[in-house]
Design a protein around this motif. Structure first.
Motif, short mmCIF file in Angstrom:
data_model
loop_
_atom_site.label_atom_id
_atom_site.label_comp_id
_atom_site.label_asym_id
_atom_site.label_seq_id
_atom_site.Cartn_x
_atom_site.Cartn_y
_atom_site.Cartn_z
N TYR A 50 0.80 -1.22 0.00
CA TYR A 50 0.00 0.00 0.00
C TYR A 50 0.83 1.27 0.00
O TYR A 50 0.30 2.35 -0.18
CB TYR A 50 -1.00 -0.02 1.16
CG TYR A 50 -2.24 -0.79 0.80
CD1 TYR A 50 -3.30 -0.18 0.14
CD2 TYR A 50 -2.35 -2.14 1.07
CE1 TYR A 50 -4.43 -0.87 -0.22
CE2 TYR A 50 -3.47 -2.86 0.72
CZ TYR A 50 -4.51 -2.22 0.08
OH TYR A 50 -5.62 -2.92 -0.28
N LYS A 51 2.14 1.15 0.18
CA LYS A 51 2.99 2.34 0.03
C LYS A 51 2.94 2.83 -1.40
O LYS A 51 3.13 4.01 -1.68
CB LYS A 51 4.43 2.04 0.46
CG LYS A 51 4.56 1.99 1.96
CD LYS A 51 5.99 1.90 2.43
CE LYS A 51 5.97 1.87 3.94
NZ LYS A 51 7.22 2.15 4.55
N SER A 54 0.64 5.96 -2.78
CA SER A 54 0.97 7.31 -2.37
C SER A 54 0.37 8.36 -3.31
O SER A 54 -0.32 9.28 -2.87
CB SER A 54 2.49 7.48 -2.31
OG SER A 54 2.82 8.80 -1.98
N ASP A 55 0.60 8.24 -4.60
CA ASP A 55 0.08 9.23 -5.55
C ASP A 55 -1.44 9.26 -5.52
O ASP A 55 -2.06 10.32 -5.57
CB ASP A 55 0.57 8.95 -6.97
CG ASP A 55 2.01 9.36 -7.17
OD1 ASP A 55 2.51 10.19 -6.39
OD2 ASP A 55 2.64 8.84 -8.10
N ASN A 57 -3.44 8.50 -3.07
CA ASN A 57 -3.89 9.13 -1.83
C ASN A 57 -3.65 10.64 -1.85
O ASN A 57 -4.52 11.42 -1.48
CB ASN A 57 -3.16 8.49 -0.64
CG ASN A 57 -3.92 8.63 0.67
OD1 ASN A 57 -5.06 9.05 0.70
ND2 ASN A 57 -3.27 8.27 1.75
N LEU A 58 -2.48 11.06 -2.32
CA LEU A 58 -2.16 12.49 -2.37
C LEU A 58 -3.02 13.24 -3.39
O LEU A 58 -3.22 14.45 -3.26
CB LEU A 58 -0.67 12.68 -2.66
CG LEU A 58 0.25 12.28 -1.50
CD1 LEU A 58 1.69 12.13 -1.98
CD2 LEU A 58 0.16 13.27 -0.36
N THR A 78 2.63 13.53 3.55
CA THR A 78 3.19 12.23 3.21
C THR A 78 2.11 11.17 3.39
O THR A 78 1.23 11.29 4.26
CB THR A 78 4.44 11.91 4.07
OG1 THR A 78 5.03 10.71 3.62
CG2 THR A 78 4.09 11.78 5.54
N HIS A 79 2.18 10.18 2.58
CA HIS A 79 1.25 9.05 2.60
C HIS A 79 1.72 8.06 3.66
O HIS A 79 2.90 7.72 3.73
CB HIS A 79 1.26 8.41 1.20
CG HIS A 79 0.63 7.08 1.10
ND1 HIS A 79 -0.73 6.90 1.13
CD2 HIS A 79 1.16 5.85 0.94
CE1 HIS A 79 -1.00 5.61 1.00
NE2 HIS A 79 0.12 4.96 0.88
N TYR A 80 0.80 7.63 4.53
CA TYR A 80 1.17 6.78 5.65
C TYR A 80 0.16 5.63 5.79
O TYR A 80 -0.92 5.81 6.35
CB TYR A 80 1.22 7.62 6.94
CG TYR A 80 1.75 6.90 8.13
CD1 TYR A 80 3.11 6.66 8.27
CD2 TYR A 80 0.90 6.46 9.13
CE1 TYR A 80 3.61 6.00 9.40
CE2 TYR A 80 1.39 5.80 10.26
CZ TYR A 80 2.74 5.58 10.38
OH TYR A 80 3.23 4.91 11.48
N LEU A 92 -5.26 4.30 5.09
CA LEU A 92 -4.34 5.14 4.34
C LEU A 92 -4.48 6.57 4.84
O LEU A 92 -5.47 7.23 4.58
CB LEU A 92 -4.65 5.05 2.84
CG LEU A 92 -4.65 3.66 2.25
CD1 LEU A 92 -5.01 3.70 0.77
CD2 LEU A 92 -3.32 2.96 2.46
N LEU A 94 -3.01 10.58 5.38
CA LEU A 94 -2.17 11.66 4.89
C LEU A 94 -1.68 12.40 6.12
O LEU A 94 -2.48 12.90 6.91
CB LEU A 94 -2.95 12.60 3.97
CG LEU A 94 -3.30 12.04 2.62
CD1 LEU A 94 -4.19 13.01 1.85
CD2 LEU A 94 -2.03 11.75 1.82
#
Length: 99
Positions: A50-51, A54-55, A57-58, A78-80, A92, A94
Motif C-alpha cells: 500500500y505504500k 501514495s500518488d 492518496n495524495l 506524506t502518505h502513511y 491510508l 495523509l
C-alpha cells in the motif's frame, strides 16, 4: 457487475453477512455471483504493497483544491499506510509534514 474490492474487507463480520445476504436476496434464478477473496498476509507485506498508493492518496488533496477551493500543498503531506492484522483493515492516512 459490481466490484467490492477491498471494501468488503473493511466491514465487520456482521456487516459482511448482511451485505452478502442482501446480494443473495437480490439474485434471481439463473443469476451468477462470484466473489474473490484473499487471505490475510504478513502485515509488512500489506504495508509495503500500500505504500505504492501514495500518488493515489495524495491526489485527494489536489481534488479538494480544484473542486472545493482548498489550498493544500501536496509536498507538505506524506502518505502513511497502517494495517490492522486483527481486523484485516488497511488505513491510508495523509500526514502533514508542517504545523
Amino acid at each position: 457487475m459490481i466490484f467490492l474490492g477491498t471494501s468488503i474487507g473493511n466491514l465487520t463480520n456482521e456487516e459482511q453477512k448482511r451485505l452478502l445476504g442482501m446480494i443473495a436476496r437480490t439474485l434471481k434464478k439463473g443469476d451468477e455471483f462470484m466473489l474473490g477473496v484473499d487471505l490475510q498476509k504478513d502485515p509488512e507485506v500489506i504495508v509495503k504493497a500500500y505504500k505504492g498508493f501514495s500518488d493515489w492518496n495524495l491526489n485527494y488533496l489536489e481534488n479538494m483544491n480544484q473542486k472545493l477551493g482548498a489550498n493544500f500543498i501536496r509536498e507538505n503531506f506524506t502518505h502513511y499506510p497502517v494495517y490492522d492484522p486483527l481486523t484485516g483493515c488497511i488505513y491510508l492516512y495523509l500526514m502533514s509534514k508542517v504545523d
